[in-house]
Design an enzyme around this catalytic site. Structure first.
Site, PDB file in Angstrom:
ATOM      1  N   HIS A  63      56.462  33.085  49.452  1.00 38.88           N
ATOM      2  CA  HIS A  63      56.521  34.057  48.355  1.00 38.88           C
ATOM      3  C   HIS A  63      56.824  35.465  48.858  1.00 38.88           C
ATOM      4  O   HIS A  63      56.505  35.815  50.007  1.00 38.88           O
ATOM      5  CB  HIS A  63      55.180  34.092  47.609  1.00 38.88           C
ATOM      6  CG  HIS A  63      54.823  32.799  46.937  1.00 38.88           C
ATOM      7  ND1 HIS A  63      53.552  32.513  46.499  1.00 38.88           N
ATOM      8  CD2 HIS A  63      55.564  31.695  46.651  1.00 38.88           C
ATOM      9  CE1 HIS A  63      53.525  31.316  45.955  1.00 38.88           C
ATOM     10  NE2 HIS A  63      54.734  30.787  46.036  1.00 38.88           N
ATOM     11  N   LYS A  73      51.604  42.656  53.416  1.00 41.44           N
ATOM     12  CA  LYS A  73      50.359  41.879  53.258  1.00 41.44           C
ATOM     13  C   LYS A  73      49.598  41.873  54.574  1.00 41.44           C
ATOM     14  O   LYS A  73      50.193  41.791  55.641  1.00 41.44           O
ATOM     15  CB  LYS A  73      50.668  40.434  52.839  1.00 41.44           C
ATOM     16  CG  LYS A  73      51.315  40.344  51.472  1.00 41.44           C
ATOM     17  CD  LYS A  73      51.905  38.991  51.181  1.00 41.44           C
ATOM     18  CE  LYS A  73      52.691  39.046  49.867  1.00 41.44           C
ATOM     19  NZ  LYS A  73      53.539  37.856  49.682  1.00 41.44           N
ATOM     20  N   ASP A 175      56.213  26.145  43.463  1.00 39.96           N
ATOM     21  CA  ASP A 175      56.566  26.028  44.879  1.00 39.96           C
ATOM     22  C   ASP A 175      57.309  24.727  45.176  1.00 39.96           C
ATOM     23  O   ASP A 175      58.107  24.658  46.102  1.00 39.96           O
ATOM     24  CB  ASP A 175      55.312  26.153  45.750  1.00 39.96           C
ATOM     25  CG  ASP A 175      54.745  27.575  45.702  1.00 39.96           C
ATOM     26  OD1 ASP A 175      53.592  27.769  46.098  1.00 39.96           O
ATOM     27  OD2 ASP A 175      55.478  28.487  45.229  1.00 39.96           O
TER      28      ASP A 175
HETATM   29  C1  T46 Z   1      49.790  36.726  43.413  1.00 45.52           C
HETATM   30  C2  T46 Z   1      49.033  37.038  42.148  1.00 45.52           C
HETATM   31  C3  T46 Z   1      48.815  36.072  41.180  1.00 45.52           C
HETATM   32  N1  T46 Z   1      48.138  36.394  40.045  1.00 45.52           N
HETATM   33  C4  T46 Z   1      47.891  35.336  39.052  1.00 45.52           C
HETATM   34  C5  T46 Z   1      49.141  34.652  38.544  1.00 45.52           C
HETATM   35  C6  T46 Z   1      48.671  33.237  38.274  1.00 45.52           C
HETATM   36  O1  T46 Z   1      48.095  33.152  36.973  1.00 45.52           O
HETATM   37  C7  T46 Z   1      47.566  33.014  39.314  1.00 45.52           C
HETATM   38  C8  T46 Z   1      48.030  32.214  40.519  1.00 45.52           C
HETATM   39  O2  T46 Z   1      49.209  32.842  41.006  1.00 45.52           O
HETATM   40  P1  T46 Z   1      50.094  32.096  42.097  1.00 45.52           P
HETATM   41  O3  T46 Z   1      50.188  30.639  41.762  1.00 45.52           O
HETATM   42  O4  T46 Z   1      51.368  32.879  42.272  1.00 45.52           O
HETATM   43  O5  T46 Z   1      49.144  32.255  43.399  1.00 45.52           O
HETATM   44  P2  T46 Z   1      49.589  31.870  44.896  1.00 45.52           P
HETATM   45  O6  T46 Z   1      50.428  30.629  44.902  1.00 45.52           O
HETATM   46  O7  T46 Z   1      48.357  31.905  45.710  1.00 45.52           O
HETATM   47  O8  T46 Z   1      50.535  33.091  45.292  1.00 45.52           O
HETATM   48  C9  T46 Z   1      50.324  33.856  46.456  1.00 45.52           C
HETATM   49  O9  T46 Z   1      50.733  33.036  47.506  1.00 45.52           O
HETATM   50  C10 T46 Z   1      51.152  33.605  48.716  1.00 45.52           C
HETATM   51  C11 T46 Z   1      50.083  33.328  49.736  1.00 45.52           C
HETATM   52  C12 T46 Z   1      51.519  35.010  48.717  1.00 45.52           C
HETATM   53  O10 T46 Z   1      51.875  35.550  49.758  1.00 45.52           O
HETATM   54  C13 T46 Z   1      51.436  35.809  47.486  1.00 45.52           C
HETATM   55  O11 T46 Z   1      50.432  36.783  47.682  1.00 45.52           O
HETATM   56  C14 T46 Z   1      51.142  35.101  46.257  1.00 45.52           C
HETATM   57  O12 T46 Z   1      52.399  34.764  45.683  1.00 45.52           O
HETATM   58  O13 T46 Z   1      47.145  34.326  39.713  1.00 45.52           O
HETATM   59  C15 T46 Z   1      47.636  37.662  39.802  1.00 45.52           C
HETATM   60  O14 T46 Z   1      47.012  37.921  38.753  1.00 45.52           O
HETATM   61  N2  T46 Z   1      47.845  38.623  40.741  1.00 45.52           N
HETATM   62  C16 T46 Z   1      48.530  38.366  41.914  1.00 45.52           C
HETATM   63  O15 T46 Z   1      48.684  39.298  42.748  1.00 45.52           O
END
Ligand code: T46
Length: 192
Positions: A63, A73, A175
């Site tokens: 991401h 980060k 993903d």
């Molecule tokens: C990233 C983020 C997500 N969200 C909400 C959006 C979705 O409802 C939920 C899960 O989001 P997501 O599936 O994108 O989470 P990850 O798959 O852990 O994403 C992260 O994964 C890798 C490790 C990365 O480097 C990024 O920081 C980030 O993209 O949290 C938020 O409210 N704020 C945020 O900053």
């Protein structure tokens, strides 16, 4: 004294803060702005993120957020362990498409600095892993981007969850279908 260790791509830096143990447990200054400034790293961190992944072999990434909302980060593991990877996606970079992977864990007490211009991804290598990371830009869903974590063209040396843990990787739908690097026109440029 916080240690800063450069890896094959010098912009990706492993950080090792001091940790003081005694009969009660330990104390650690896990982030100290002056230590980063003394190391020539002056980033204005504005948000802390925390994620919990129950299954070993959980993959989150690759991401990034595109300009003008790119994010540096600073990743660390509160509990468990991850294989943490940063991929250079800066057009014109001598290491474009190259990657750095570092095992981060509560035991090693290390961190990884992933700068703007790099895609970030981790795979948990222990169950019930908790990751906490600082970012230098606000979350913006409209500016989110992703690249396939196991793109053969990247050749990231991920642990094999099936072989090592007897499980298939656990991913979000997003993903599962992220584009390959070859199909991605990066908005990041290398600034020398
Ligand atoms: C990233 C983020 C997500 N969200 C909400 C959006 C979705 O409802 C939920 C899960 O989001 P997501 O599936 O994108 O989470 P990850 O798959 O852990 O994403 C992260 O994964 C890798 C490790 C990365 O480097 C990024 O920081 C980030 O993209 O949290 C938020 O409210 N704020 C945020 O900053």
């Amino acid at each position: 004294m916080t240690e800063f260790i450069r890896h094959a791509i010098p912009e990706v830096i492993e950080v090792r803060p001091p940790k003081y143990g005694d009969h009660r447990g330990f104390f650690s200054e896990v982030f100290k702005r002056s230590a980063f400034e003394d190391a020539g790293i002056d980033i204005d961190w504005i948000q802390d993120n925390q994620s919990f992944s129950a299954a070993v072999g959980t993959v989150r990434g690759l991401h990034f957020q595109v300009p003008p909302v790119g994010q540096d980060k600073l990743v660390r593991v509160l509990r468990g362990a991850i294989y943490d990877v940063a991929v250079d996606i800066r057009k014109g970079s001598p290491t474009y498409g190259k990657w750095v992977g570092v095992e981060l864990s509560a035991e090693k007490w290390n961190q990884l600095l992933v700068p703007i211009g790099f895609a970030h991804c981790f795979m948990t290598i222990e169950p019930d892993t908790e990751v906490l990371y600082k970012v230098s830009g606000p979350y913006s869903k409209e500016h989110e981007g992703a690249i396939r974590w196991n793109d053969p063209a990247l050749g990231i040396d991920w642990p094999d969850p099936k072989e090592k843990f007897g499980v298939e990787p656990t991913l979000s739908n997003k993903d599962e279908v992220a584009p390959f690097l070859a199909d991605f026109d990066s908005p990041f440029t290398f600034e020398g």
